[in-house]
Design a protein around this motif. Structure first.
Motif, PDB file in Angstrom:
ATOM      1  N   ALA A  13       0.831  -1.206   0.000  1.00 15.84           N
ATOM      2  CA  ALA A  13       0.000   0.000   0.000  1.00 15.84           C
ATOM      3  C   ALA A  13       0.865   1.256   0.000  1.00 15.84           C
ATOM      4  N   ALA A  14       2.025   1.202   0.675  1.00 18.48           N
ATOM      5  CA  ALA A  14       2.941   2.343   0.675  1.00 18.48           C
ATOM      6  C   ALA A  14       3.545   2.553  -0.706  1.00 18.48           C
ATOM      7  N   PHE A  15       3.910   1.459  -1.381  1.00 16.01           N
ATOM      8  CA  PHE A  15       4.432   1.573  -2.747  1.00 16.01           C
ATOM      9  C   PHE A  15       3.367   2.162  -3.683  1.00 16.01           C
ATOM     10  N   ALA A  16       2.112   1.749  -3.491  1.00 14.81           N
ATOM     11  CA  ALA A  16       1.030   2.289  -4.320  1.00 14.81           C
ATOM     12  C   ALA A  16       0.844   3.782  -4.068  1.00 14.81           C
ATOM     13  N   ALA A  17       0.978   4.210  -2.814  1.00 10.78           N
ATOM     14  CA  ALA A  17       0.834   5.635  -2.489  1.00 10.78           C
ATOM     15  C   ALA A  17       1.923   6.462  -3.170  1.00 10.78           C
ATOM     16  N   ARG A  70       6.071   0.061  13.997  1.00  8.11           N
ATOM     17  CA  ARG A  70       5.089  -0.392  13.030  1.00  8.11           C
ATOM     18  C   ARG A  70       4.218   0.737  12.490  1.00  8.11           C
ATOM     19  N   TRP A  71       4.313   1.936  13.075  1.00  5.68           N
ATOM     20  CA  TRP A  71       3.572   3.095  12.580  1.00  5.68           C
ATOM     21  C   TRP A  71       4.360   3.886  11.534  1.00  5.68           C
ATOM     22  N   THR A  72       5.562   3.416  11.204  1.00  5.31           N
ATOM     23  CA  THR A  72       6.429   4.154  10.279  1.00  5.31           C
ATOM     24  C   THR A  72       5.740   4.438   8.949  1.00  5.31           C
ATOM     25  N   LEU A  73       5.226   3.415   8.301  1.00  4.93           N
ATOM     26  CA  LEU A  73       4.668   3.585   6.958  1.00  4.93           C
ATOM     27  C   LEU A  73       3.439   4.503   6.936  1.00  4.93           C
ATOM     28  N   PRO A  74       2.436   4.294   7.805  1.00  2.00           N
ATOM     29  CA  PRO A  74       1.281   5.207   7.738  1.00  2.00           C
ATOM     30  C   PRO A  74       1.618   6.654   8.068  1.00  2.00           C
ATOM     31  N   ALA A 113      11.842   3.421   4.210  1.00  2.00           N
ATOM     32  CA  ALA A 113      11.142   2.574   5.187  1.00  2.00           C
ATOM     33  C   ALA A 113      10.423   1.415   4.514  1.00  2.00           C
ATOM     34  N   MET A 114       9.749   1.674   3.403  1.00  2.00           N
ATOM     35  CA  MET A 114       8.969   0.592   2.783  1.00  2.00           C
ATOM     36  C   MET A 114       9.884  -0.434   2.118  1.00  2.00           C
ATOM     37  N   ASN A 115      11.019  -0.004   1.561  1.00  2.00           N
ATOM     38  CA  ASN A 115      11.980  -0.965   1.010  1.00  2.00           C
ATOM     39  C   ASN A 115      12.595  -1.817   2.113  1.00  2.00           C
ATOM     40  N   ILE A 161      -6.655  17.663  -8.957  1.00  2.00           N
ATOM     41  CA  ILE A 161      -6.143  16.308  -9.198  1.00  2.00           C
ATOM     42  C   ILE A 161      -5.368  15.806  -7.987  1.00  2.00           C
ATOM     43  N   PHE A 162      -4.516  16.661  -7.394  1.00  2.00           N
ATOM     44  CA  PHE A 162      -3.769  16.248  -6.204  1.00  2.00           C
ATOM     45  C   PHE A 162      -4.702  16.009  -5.009  1.00  2.00           C
ATOM     46  N   ALA A 163      -5.778  16.787  -4.905  1.00  2.00           N
ATOM     47  CA  ALA A 163      -6.740  16.585  -3.816  1.00  2.00           C
ATOM     48  C   ALA A 163      -7.388  15.206  -3.924  1.00  2.00           C
ATOM     49  N   ALA A 164      -7.703  14.787  -5.145  1.00  2.00           N
ATOM     50  CA  ALA A 164      -8.264  13.452  -5.349  1.00  2.00           C
ATOM     51  C   ALA A 164      -7.252  12.384  -4.943  1.00  2.00           C
ATOM     52  N   GLY A 165      -5.955  12.651  -5.228  1.00  2.00           N
ATOM     53  CA  GLY A 165      -4.901  11.715  -4.826  1.00  2.00           C
ATOM     54  C   GLY A 165      -4.785  11.579  -3.318  1.00  2.00           C
ATOM     55  N   VAL A 166      -4.948  12.678  -2.607  1.00  2.00           N
ATOM     56  CA  VAL A 166      -4.896  12.649  -1.143  1.00  2.00           C
ATOM     57  C   VAL A 166      -6.026  11.782  -0.584  1.00  2.00           C
ATOM     58  N   ALA A 167      -7.205  11.894  -1.166  1.00  2.00           N
ATOM     59  CA  ALA A 167      -8.337  11.085  -0.705  1.00  2.00           C
ATOM     60  C   ALA A 167      -8.072   9.597  -0.913  1.00  2.00           C
ATOM     61  N   LEU A 168      -7.528   9.242  -2.076  1.00  2.00           N
ATOM     62  CA  LEU A 168      -7.201   7.840  -2.334  1.00  2.00           C
ATOM     63  C   LEU A 168      -6.089   7.346  -1.416  1.00  2.00           C
ATOM     64  N   CYS A 169      -5.127   8.206  -1.133  1.00  2.00           N
ATOM     65  CA  CYS A 169      -4.019   7.832  -0.253  1.00  2.00           C
ATOM     66  C   CYS A 169      -4.527   7.518   1.150  1.00  2.00           C
ATOM     67  N   GLY A 170      -5.586   8.201   1.579  1.00  2.00           N
ATOM     68  CA  GLY A 170      -6.155   7.921   2.891  1.00  2.00           C
ATOM     69  C   GLY A 170      -6.589   6.469   3.018  1.00  2.00           C
ATOM     70  N   LEU A 171      -7.158   5.899   1.950  1.00  2.00           N
ATOM     71  CA  LEU A 171      -7.558   4.498   1.957  1.00  2.00           C
ATOM     72  C   LEU A 171      -6.343   3.573   2.037  1.00  2.00           C
ATOM     73  N   LEU A 172      -5.277   3.949   1.338  1.00  2.00           N
ATOM     74  CA  LEU A 172      -4.049   3.144   1.380  1.00  2.00           C
ATOM     75  C   LEU A 172      -3.415   3.180   2.766  1.00  2.00           C
ATOM     76  N   ILE A 173      -3.483   4.316   3.432  1.00  2.00           N
ATOM     77  CA  ILE A 173      -2.933   4.427   4.787  1.00  2.00           C
ATOM     78  C   ILE A 173      -3.678   3.501   5.743  1.00  2.00           C
ATOM     79  N   LEU A 174      -4.980   3.365   5.572  1.00  2.00           N
ATOM     80  CA  LEU A 174      -5.743   2.430   6.402  1.00  2.00           C
ATOM     81  C   LEU A 174      -5.229   1.002   6.231  1.00  2.00           C
TER      82      LEU A 174
END
Length: 380
Positions: A13-17, A70-74, A113-115, A161-174
């Motif tokens: 999920a971090a790589f996707a973000a 374990r909170w590093t990535l989010p 961190a994700m690598n 466009i970046f605002a839409a990306g932030v919203a999607l990133c919120g789901l990845l952080i979960l």
């Protein structure tokens, strides 16, 4: 592969973000650059300034990982997402440089961190996961670049466009929160005191540098090359970084299989030759189709260079040293990730974008001729 995806779903999920934001940025470079009133050289300077913050953050990333656990990535993903809100509002070079420095600090720290977390999972599971993880980045990058290009076509602004990306990133952080990678297990005192071997880290870092320099230079300048040199429209120009992302995804997911049959050294050698050929073709393409073909070859080749180098180094060091080792080669390697765009800008200002892409092609040949043999001589 489905089992591998499920096992590593948190770091994936971090790589996707990462891919989500950098793909959008690549497709928006022409409009962001024009909105800020920057020449090619000025835009190169902006990206070079942004790189300074990223390199510092990467050097300190192991400390952040040790404190956040374990909170590093989010946490780091949230920092990156917050920073990417602002580039869409930039109307001058100074503001763009400051906000891009914030974006690269968050992005660079998260990248280390994700690598490191993927490398830990590789060691514990005995499964090669690095190419899969970077493949997920490429898929997210390609899709977001294409969607950002379509957004431009229908009149969306960069800030929207970046605002839409932030919203999607919120789901990845979960997802990162739901599936964390456990911290490294304690090791013996003797192992903990062992120093990292720079005779291996330096050439490995240079491999990553040239791989990411090629990747980011193409991400940042391919759309402009297509639009300026070959008369492409906004959506056709966005196909440059989108094709790069798609072919990189194919290459990395294929690398998930190839790594079972070929060594890292062989794969990196063959891949860099293919990437060098693709860059040269894209540089002097007489038509959009040939340019797309060149960027496709470049993407296939460069796709596995950095993941293979990270996996190669991760295999040579103990778990508790992985974050530090990856941080050190990332400081050197990810300098290329940010040096690429300014280098392209300076060369484009003086000689044109075809010469810039040709220079990338020549530099890539240092990997099979010089750097891979240096790493291969090291024995842990």
């Amino acid at each position: 592969m489905l089992r591998d995806i499920y096992m590593s779903r948190g770091p994936l999920a971090a790589f996707a973000a990462e891919g989500l934001f950098w793909g959008s940025f690549a497709a928006l470079v022409p409009v962001i650059k024009a909105q800020a009133g920057l020449s090619d050289g000025d835009f190169g300077v902006v990206m070079l300034i942004a790189a300074l913050g990223a390199v510092s953050a990467m050097w300190l990333a192991p400390r952040a990982e040790a404190k956040l656990g374990r909170w590093t990535l989010p946490v780091l993903a949230a920092v990156m997402a917050g920073a990417f809100v602002f580039p869409g509002y930039a109307t001058n070079g100074v503001f763009l440089a400051v906000v891009m420095m914030g974006a690269t600090i968050g992005s660079g720290s998260l990248d280390v961190a994700m690598n490191a977390r993927i490398s830990i999972l590789e060691g514990r599971s005995g499964r090669p996961l690095m190419n899969l993880a970077h493949g997920i980045f490429s898929v997210a990058y390609a899709v977001s670049a294409l969607m950002a290009g379509l957004g431009r076509e229908i009149g969306w602004t960069p800030s929207e466009i970046f605002a839409a990306g932030v919203a999607l990133c919120g789901l990845l952080i979960l997802q990162m929160i739901a599936a964390p990678v456990p911290d490294p297990e304690p090791v013996s005192e003797e192992t903990a005191k062992r120093r990292l071997p720079w005779v291996m880290l330096f050439p490995a870092g240079m491999i990553v540098l040239l791989g990411f320099m090629t990747e980011q230079a193409t991400e940042g300048w391919s759309a402009l090359h297509l639009e300026r040199g070959l008369g492409a429209g906004a959506a056709e120009g966005a196909l440059g970084p989108a094709i790069l992302g798609m072919t990189m995804a194919i290459g990395r997911l294929s690398g998930q299989v190839i790594v079972h049959y070929w060594s890292e050294a062989v794969v990196i050698r063959v891949a860099t030759v293919i990437a060098a050929l693709g860059s040269a073709i894209a540089a002097w393409a007489p038509s959009l189709f040939i340019a797309y073909l060149g960027f496709g070859l470049l993407g296939i080749g460069v796709s596995v260079v950095a993941p293979m180098a990270f996996a190669w180094v991760g295999r040579m060091v103990p778990d508790d040293k992985k974050a530090l080792a990856i941080s050190r080669i990332a400081v050197l390697g990810y300098s290329g990730f940010f040096i690429g765009p300014p280098l392209m800008g300076f060369l484009a200002e003086g000689f044109g974008l075809p010469v810039s892409f040709t220079a990338i092609s020549v530099l890539l040949l240092l990997v099979p001729l010089v750097l891979v043999p240096m790493v291969a001589r090291y024995r842990p």
